[in-house]
Design a protein around this motif. Structure first.
Motif, PDB file in Angstrom:
ATOM      1  N   GLY A 158       0.781  -1.226   0.000  1.00  0.00           N
ATOM      2  CA  GLY A 158       0.000   0.000   0.000  1.00  0.00           C
ATOM      3  C   GLY A 158       0.808   1.267   0.000  1.00  0.00           C
ATOM      4  O   GLY A 158       0.441   2.251  -0.650  1.00  0.00           O
ATOM      5  N   SER A 159       1.937   1.291   0.710  1.00  0.00           N
ATOM      6  CA  SER A 159       2.705   2.523   0.846  1.00  0.00           C
ATOM      7  C   SER A 159       3.658   2.746  -0.330  1.00  0.00           C
ATOM      8  O   SER A 159       3.541   3.738  -1.056  1.00  0.00           O
ATOM      9  CB  SER A 159       3.485   2.498   2.165  1.00  0.00           C
ATOM     10  OG  SER A 159       4.291   1.327   2.233  1.00  0.00           O
ATOM     11  N   GLU A 160       4.581   1.829  -0.518  1.00  0.00           N
ATOM     12  CA  GLU A 160       5.556   1.958  -1.601  1.00  0.00           C
ATOM     13  C   GLU A 160       5.738   0.605  -2.284  1.00  0.00           C
ATOM     14  O   GLU A 160       6.652  -0.153  -1.952  1.00  0.00           O
ATOM     15  CB  GLU A 160       6.897   2.462  -1.061  1.00  0.00           C
ATOM     16  CG  GLU A 160       6.840   3.866  -0.466  1.00  0.00           C
ATOM     17  CD  GLU A 160       8.197   4.328   0.019  1.00  0.00           C
ATOM     18  OE1 GLU A 160       9.165   3.550  -0.121  1.00  0.00           O
ATOM     19  OE2 GLU A 160       8.288   5.453   0.538  1.00  0.00           O
ATOM     20  N   PRO A 161       4.866   0.272  -3.233  1.00  0.00           N
ATOM     21  CA  PRO A 161       4.998  -1.018  -3.932  1.00  0.00           C
ATOM     22  C   PRO A 161       6.329  -1.100  -4.677  1.00  0.00           C
ATOM     23  O   PRO A 161       6.740  -0.137  -5.333  1.00  0.00           O
ATOM     24  CB  PRO A 161       3.815  -1.026  -4.892  1.00  0.00           C
ATOM     25  CG  PRO A 161       3.429   0.399  -5.057  1.00  0.00           C
ATOM     26  CD  PRO A 161       3.742   1.063  -3.767  1.00  0.00           C
ATOM     27  N   LEU A 162       6.997  -2.236  -4.550  1.00  0.00           N
ATOM     28  CA  LEU A 162       8.288  -2.418  -5.196  1.00  0.00           C
ATOM     29  C   LEU A 162       8.474  -3.886  -5.543  1.00  0.00           C
ATOM     30  O   LEU A 162       8.444  -4.753  -4.668  1.00  0.00           O
ATOM     31  CB  LEU A 162       9.423  -1.959  -4.278  1.00  0.00           C
ATOM     32  CG  LEU A 162      10.843  -2.112  -4.841  1.00  0.00           C
ATOM     33  CD1 LEU A 162      11.041  -1.231  -6.063  1.00  0.00           C
ATOM     34  CD2 LEU A 162      11.878  -1.792  -3.765  1.00  0.00           C
TER      35      LEU A 162
END
Length: 417
Positions: A158-162
């Motif tokens: 949710g925050s920083e997909p990587l």
């Protein structure tokens, strides 16, 4: 203990960006990738393809193709080739990008016209990949063109997909991906149609690999788990675990399958590092039997280890270190170290890849017993070789045995036995 060498002779090439991934594209061509990221540093992002050859004294890497990826750094890649086609899958932020890699013969005059997909005019000319058109008497060179195909989102944190890692199966039919959300996703390859999701880990995935035999998929993550999956059924098969030293905590960093020499079975290799208060303890290269989950052999390290490769025939395992930038080669049947290149790189090793030996034709690696490529954020591509070890010819052994028996017989006759 393994032998130590100065690493300056091992440098094959220097790229003008940090390197994070290395893959053999074919038996003679290697692709490396990396970059400086999205910041305006002037450092490029992309791939370079080299042809490997041997001049009778040393290995040579000739630049063939350069493909830049704009603002997207290449943090990982996985490649697949058969007699008809070649593919590369690379991570770009939350997505995986598929590249179709096509080869062509071009004249020297065509090189600049192909643009970003080939190396610039400053590259050295290679006699090994030049061909002559007898009808036009024009020298032509083999070039690769990387054409972007489909792009799929493979991480949904949710925050920083990587997207952290991807791996193509040995038969080229499956793609497995993992990211920061801890979910393993299986895709049909090369169509990239979604197949199933494995709710594998509670933290981000560090590495995944397909086995050559047994339909296994191995996954390791920052939650400290190493899980074996049945990738046909899409179900967990087992978890590998071992008795850790008291008061310590270890995390698996890398996982690779390798063929058990002489058998149609796979062994699983893992790199395991201590964390927290246990960081002064040993790190381990571990060999497992996936069918039973038994820990078969271990090798110790005095520092954290971060890169792992297994040769296609399963005979050799290579490990790269974090702090000293060293590369070591081990015999898989015993996990005895047979070569150590201390300080192979000035910074931590980001990738390792063996030159292949499984091919009907003579491969470039046949000039030595073993050769492994290493890369680092120091921008260098290096090669580390194990010369053929001297062995006694059979006829010499038989001759020595006969002489020994003759002397023994004469001695017994002399003393009256």
């Amino acid at each position: 203990m393994g032998q130590r060498r100065k690493n300056t002779k091992d440098i094959l090439a220097r790229i003008n960006f940090p390197l994070y991934t290395v893959q053999m594209l074919t038996t003679r061509y290697v692709i490396v990738g990396g970059g400086g990221g999205t910041s305006k540093t002037g450092v490029a992002n992309g791939f370079e393809i080299f042809e490997l050859s041997h001049d009778g004294t040393k290995f040579i890497a000739e630049e063939v193709t350069r493909h830049e990826t704009g603002g997207n750094v290449v943090m990982y890649s996985t490649a697949y080739s058969d007699n008809k086609r070649s593919y590369v899958v690379a991570g770009q932020e939350s997505h995986c990008q598929l590249y179709n890699v096509n080869s062509m013969l071009v004249t020297e005059d065509d090189v600049e016209n192909i643009g970003n997909n080939v190396s610039d005019s400053r590259q050295r000319k290679s006699n090994s990949n030049e061909k002559t058109d007898k009808n036009k008497n024009v020298n032509k060179r083999l070039q690769f063109v990387m054409s972007p195909g489909d792009s799929i989102q493979t991480d949904f944190d949710g925050s920083e997909p990587l997207s952290r890692v991807a791996r193509i199966s040995h038969n080229g039919k499956l793609l497995a991906t993992g990211g920061t959300d801890g979910v393993i996703r299986l895709w049909k390859f090369p169509s990239l149609q979604p197949l199933t999701k494995l709710k594998a880990h509670l933290k981000e995935i560090d590495d995944i690999d397909f086995s050559q035999y047994g339909n296994y998929l191995a996954t390791v993550a920052k939650d400290g788990l190493a899980i074996l999956w049945d990738c046909v059924k899409g179900k967990e098969h087992s978890r590998v675990s071992w008795k850790q030293p008291e008061g310590s905590k270890y995390i698996y960093k890398r996982c690779r399958f390798g063929r058990i020499e002489g058998e149609e079975k796979s062994a699983l290799y893992t790199l395991t590092n201590p964390t927290g208060l246990a960081r002064k303890q040993k790190s381990y290269l571990q060999q497992w039997l996936p069918d039973t989950g038994a820990l078969r052999r271990i090798a110790e390290f005095d520092e954290s280890i971060c890169a792992l490769a297994v040769r296609d025939d399963g005979r050799f395992v290579a490990v790269g270190t974090m702090f000293s930038g060293s590369v070591s080669i081990y015999a898989s049947f015993s996990l005895q170290r047979i070569l150590n290149v201390s300080g192979a790189h000035s910074m931590f090793v980001t990738g390792l890849e063996f030159l292949p030996v499984h091919n009907e034709n003579r491969t470039v690696s046949s000039v030595v017993e073993c050769a492994v490529l290493s890369i680092s954020v120091d921008n260098h591509v290096c090669i580390h070789t194990l010369p053929y070890r001297r062995t006694m010819p059979v006829w010499v052994g038989i001759f020595i045995l006969l002489i020994t028996l003759f002397i023994t017989f004469m001695l017994c006759s002399y003393v009256g036995l």
